[in-house]
Design a protein around this motif. Structure first.
Motif, short mmCIF file in Angstrom:
data_model
loop_
_atom_site.label_atom_id
_atom_site.label_comp_id
_atom_site.label_asym_id
_atom_site.label_seq_id
_atom_site.Cartn_x
_atom_site.Cartn_y
_atom_site.Cartn_z
N PRO A 91 0.92 -0.86 0.06
CA PRO A 91 0.40 0.01 -0.34
C PRO A 91 1.06 1.05 0.15
CG PRO A 91 -0.49 -2.15 1.43
CD PRO A 91 0.25 -1.99 1.34
N GLU A 92 1.04 2.29 -0.66
CA GLU A 92 0.64 3.44 -1.12
C GLU A 92 1.47 4.51 0.41
OE1 GLU A 92 -1.50 2.63 -4.48
OE2 GLU A 92 -1.63 3.34 -2.38
N ASN A 93 0.61 4.44 1.16
CA ASN A 93 1.24 4.66 2.87
C ASN A 93 1.84 3.97 3.54
OD1 ASN A 93 -1.18 2.53 2.98
ND2 ASN A 93 -1.80 3.23 4.79
N GLN A 94 1.66 2.74 3.65
CA GLN A 94 3.32 2.51 4.45
C GLN A 94 4.27 2.74 3.90
OE1 GLN A 94 2.28 -1.92 4.26
NE2 GLN A 94 0.29 -2.08 5.50
N THR A 95 4.73 2.68 2.02
CA THR A 95 6.02 2.82 1.82
C THR A 95 5.90 3.98 2.10
OG1 THR A 95 5.25 1.84 0.22
CG2 THR A 95 6.96 3.38 -0.88
N MET A 96 4.96 4.96 1.70
CA MET A 96 5.26 6.63 2.58
C MET A 96 6.03 6.92 3.36
SD MET A 96 5.52 9.23 0.00
CE MET A 96 6.07 11.44 0.30
N LYS A 97 5.46 6.47 4.25
CA LYS A 97 5.52 6.83 5.76
C LYS A 97 7.13 6.28 5.77
CE LYS A 97 0.66 5.94 8.01
NZ LYS A 97 -0.27 5.56 8.07
N LYS A 98 7.35 5.03 5.58
CA LYS A 98 8.89 4.26 5.26
C LYS A 98 9.79 5.37 4.73
CE LYS A 98 7.57 -0.54 5.48
NZ LYS A 98 8.45 -1.33 4.80
N ALA A 99 8.98 6.04 3.97
CA ALA A 99 9.77 6.69 3.43
C ALA A 99 10.41 8.41 3.55
CB ALA A 99 10.11 7.08 1.95
#
Length: 344
Positions: free
Chosen positions: A260-268
């Motif tokens: 999910p995009e939100n998971q990747t964005m939080k890590k980034a």
């Protein structure tokens, strides 16, 4: 095709298209980190030493850490607004204003859009001026090296602003430049390079001086009103150094799914904010430790350092390359936002 498989295709997309019928997004964690660093770390990092000098050894680092925490919390919350109502399969919000429209209504969307474009306008103007200043700094550095530090080396910046605009016009014809990860990676490498140079020169100056300069309360002022004004200027410089929140959803809209995009964005966001805060603290603190109350507004263009002149020149070249890429990324993201809004 049964109903279960049909629903799966609707949610994840098929072939070269995503679930919203648009071209498959291919952005990765590494690319998102590069985009964020490109949007966040600007040449403003070199003015953080001056900001620290106004706030002192307590107020400066604490203000930087507080801004980093606020930025991370806001990015954490905003990344969950990319899809509504479900953060995995819900309808996409392609931009910051789309998220405002869905969650707060149309009236507040106009205000949010105005503030977003106002922020981008201010940032873009700062990019143009800083690029011209860096070009002038290269000429001044060479002049000071040849003629001496007291030589009247003055160079205007109007011509260089025009040249910067011409370069941006040419680059704006490159299709999908904002989604090319290598552009942000190059810009991020440039920001690391001039940050390392500023940090290294600061450390070298501290070692050469043999002591850490500066005080707990910062540079003294003639009266309380002047001091308050300088403190607010310093705080504005620090808050300006974390400007990517209004572009977060535009960056998130480039990410592939799954995951999910939100998971990747939080890590980034976590990785990028940690990296940028580390550099901010190092550059701000070592710059202040090197020059104390005489800290210039910009370590590399305010000529806190004259030598080695070639290293100062290299740092300013890196600033220019970074700002060319950063300006293009921000303006392209804005244009894409307008186009997507018109398609809705």
């Amino acid at each position: 095709m049964d109903a279960k498989n049909s629903l799966q295709i609707t949610r994840t997309g098929t072939g070269d298209y995503d679930d919203d019928g648009r071209a498959k997004r291919t952005g990765t964690l590494r690319g998102a980190v590069a985009h964020i660093i490109t949007a966040v770390i600007g040449s403003g990092v070199l003015s953080l030493a001056w900001s620290t000098s106004q706030l002192g050894w307590i107020g400066g680092p604490v203000s930087l850490l507080c801004c980093a925490i606020v930025t991370y919390i806001s990015s954490f919350l905003l990344s969950d607004c990319y899809r509504n109502p479900d953060s995995v399969t819900g309808k996409r919000n392609y931009s910051y204003t789309d998220a405002v429209r869905v969650n707060l209504g149309q009236k507040r969307t106009w205000l949010a859009a105005f503030l977003q474009f106002l922020t981008l306008y201010g940032t873009s103007t700062a990019y143009v001026i800083t690029t011209a200043t860096s070009i002038s700094a290269i000429l001044k550095s060479n002049c000071y090296h040849k003629e001496g530090h007291e030589a009247p080396c003055n160079y205007g910046g109007n011509l260089y602003m025009v040249l910067f605009g011409l370069v941006q016009i040419v680059m704006s014809f490159i299709p999908d430049l904002h989604s090319m990860a290598w552009v942000s990676i190059v810009a991020a490498l440039m920001s690391f390079t001039y940050s390392f140079i500023g940090l290294g020169l600061g450390i070298a100056t501290v070692v050469e001086n043999g002591r850490i300069q500066g005080g707990l309360t910062g540079v003294p002022a003639a009266n309380y009103s002047d001091k308050f004004w300088l403190i607010f200027q310093a705080l504005s410089d620090i808050t300006f150094s974390y400007p990517y929140a209004v572009l977060l959803l535009e960056i998130q809209d480039t990410l592939e799914s799954p995951p999910p995009e939100n998971q990747t964005m939080k890590k980034a966001s976590m990785v990028a904010i940690f990296i940028t805060t580390f550099f901010y603290l190092c550059c701000g603190c070592f710059g202040y430790a090197a020059f104390g109350n005489a800290t210039p507004g910009n370590l590399l263009t305010g000529f806190g350092f004259y030598e080695p002149y070639w290293l100062v020149d290299l740092a300013n070249v890196c600033i220019i390359v970074h700002l060319v890429g950063g300006y293009q990324f921000q303006t392209d993201a804005t244009l894409v936002f307008i186009q997507k809004s018109q398609l809705q």
